[in-house]
Design an enzyme around this catalytic site. Structure first.
Site, PDB file in Angstrom:
ATOM      1  N   LYS A  68       0.835  -1.198   0.000  1.00  0.00           N
ATOM      2  CA  LYS A  68       0.000   0.000   0.000  1.00  0.00           C
ATOM      3  C   LYS A  68       0.874   1.254   0.000  1.00  0.00           C
ATOM      4  CE  LYS A  68      -3.657  -2.052   2.920  1.00  0.00           C
ATOM      5  NZ  LYS A  68      -4.841  -1.890   2.055  1.00  0.00           N
ATOM      6  N   ARG A  77     -10.004 -11.756   2.479  1.00  0.00           N
ATOM      7  CA  ARG A  77     -10.854 -12.868   2.022  1.00  0.00           C
ATOM      8  C   ARG A  77     -10.140 -14.206   2.172  1.00  0.00           C
ATOM      9  NH1 ARG A  77     -11.386 -10.104  -3.717  1.00  0.00           N
ATOM     10  NH2 ARG A  77     -11.147  -8.349  -2.291  1.00  0.00           N
TER      11      ARG A  77
END
Length: 427
Positions: free
Chosen positions: A207, A281
């Site tokens: 990020k 996920r």
């Protein structure tokens, strides 16, 4: 200790000298909040934020009109992560005072836990904090198991192990069983599954600073479902509920997972990793497999899963996904009763097929051809829910945390969602 500033409620408008839009006024007796009947709880919360901004750190909620909901609205706006604040609460009946005290204990726990620096709150610490909170309200009605590190790999929790292995702090699965029946064979009514990424650098799909600086809050889903179970217990939950928290850091190291890796799950699904920043996920999948094995009436997972949900709803609503219209309607009804913001976003069968991989059954991220990122993430999770068309709710927690203060919230965690999930569990 300074003398408390008195805060009173009035249904009369403020003196014209304060302006036609004034929501509060100040006089020698203290501060008066001027309710208009349209959005009184929101008005109280926004006024409390302004009062805190004035540097007033000791208040007394005084006079008529205060109830648990109005007191709570004030506290939601008044509380902030820096400094100390003292509130002298008004006289409430026993039931209302107990409700307020439980909100203060549990939802403040959620907010404070999410706000904690990642250096202080790793996977093991998060799991232990959850155990401590639930044990505090449930006593001997709780049992739990903590699995960590290489034991996860040996037991087949490959998503959680893969994501967490790059950190010196071992990944952890908390499996907690709240069973008020005393019967070890009692059916499980509901399973709660939470994403507990205690810091998310993005891994090798790293990020930017502007997106990483709030990633201590990436365990907001785990904190939310933990708080929801605790709060439901204080409201008299008398059914068996299991809690699964999937806790890990997502960091870069020589042992971290890489793009192109393939994860094989216990249900036989193979997933190609094409974005290490779509890690939530991957860990939730392990929790959902365990939840499905319990054959509960409902499964609720909560996760700060996608930026796409925030793009759609901002930080003002939690995003809800489900194939089960009736159950989704029940949760939205619970949200309305608790005055918490949820909004249902699309989830259809075709979203389940929008994660194609050339090397595995699933890709862990959608391509540019399938831009509905929050819906495809929910579609991914559905592959790990045995009966995904019934009894499953996915909450993408876009309203969990705010990087900057706004008119009704300080910077940091909000605690939103706890009461709604608890309401659904006890309905």
């Amino acid at each position: 200790m300074t003398e408390a500033m008195k805060i009173t409620l009035s249904t009369q408008p403020a003196d014209a000298r304060w302006g036609e839009k004034a929501t509060y006024s100040i006089n020698n007796d203290g501060i008066t909040l001027h309710l208009n009947g349209a959005d009184d709880l929101g008005l109280i919360q926004r006024a409390a934020r302004k009062i805190d901004g004035l540097g007033i750190k000791h208040v007394q909620l005084s006079g008529e009109g205060w109830d648990a909901d109005r007191c709570w609205a004030f506290w939601q706006g008044y509380k902030a992560p820096k400094g100390t604040r003292k509130v002298e609460w008004p006289d409430l009946d026993d039931a209302q005072r107990q409700e307020l005290d439980n909100r203060l204990m549990i939802i403040d726990w959620v907010r404070d836990t999410i706000n904690a620096p990642a250096e202080e709150l790793g996977p093991s610490q998060l799991a232990q904090r959850a155990v401590d909170l639930i044990s505090n309200v449930a006593g001997d009605r709780v049992t739990y198991r903590i699995t960590k590190g290489e034991d996860l790999r040996e037991q087949g929790y490959m998503g959680l192990h893969t994501v967490g292995r790059g950190s010196e702090r071992s990944p952890v699965l908390l499996a907690l069983d709240y069973n008020p029946t005393g019967d070890k064979e009692a059916p499980v009514y509901a399973c709660l599954v939470g994403k507990g990424i205690t810091f998310d650098s993005g891994g090798y799909s790293i990020k930017q600073t502007a997106f990483m600086d709030s990633m201590k809050s990436d365990m907001g889903g785990a904190a939310t479902v933990t708080g929801a179970l605790a709060f439901a217990i204080t409201r008299g939950l008398n059914k068996r509920v299991k809690l699964f928290l999937c806790c890990a850091d997502n960091l870069i190291s020589g042992n971290a997972f890489k793009l192109g890796d393939i994860i094989t799950y216990r249900n036989g699904k193979k997933v190609e990793v094409m974005n290490t920043d779509a890690e939530g996920r991957l860990v939730l999948a392990d929790g959902l497999i365990d939840a499905s094995a319990q054959k509960p009436e409902m499964i609720i997972d909560a996760a700060t899963l996608t930026g796409a949900a925030k793009t759609a709803l901002g930080n003002d609503y939690h995003a809800l996904f489900s194939f089960d219209d009736a159950l989704a309607g029940r949760l939205l009804a619970s949200a309305a009763q608790e005055n918490e913001p949820f909004w249902r976003l699309p989830l259809a069968e075709f979203h389940r097929s929008q994660l194609p991989s050339n090397f595995a059954e699933l890709n862990n991220t959608g391509s540019a051809a399938y831009p509905a990122g929050a819906s495809t993430a929910a579609g991914f999770l559905s592959h790990f829910v045995e009966n995904y068309q019934q009894g499953w709710l996915h909450i993408d927690c876009s309203a969990t945390y705010r990087k900057a203060p706004v008119e009704q919230w300080s910077a940091g965690a909000t605690g939103l969602g706890v009461r709604t999930i608890a309401n659904l569990l006890t309905a």
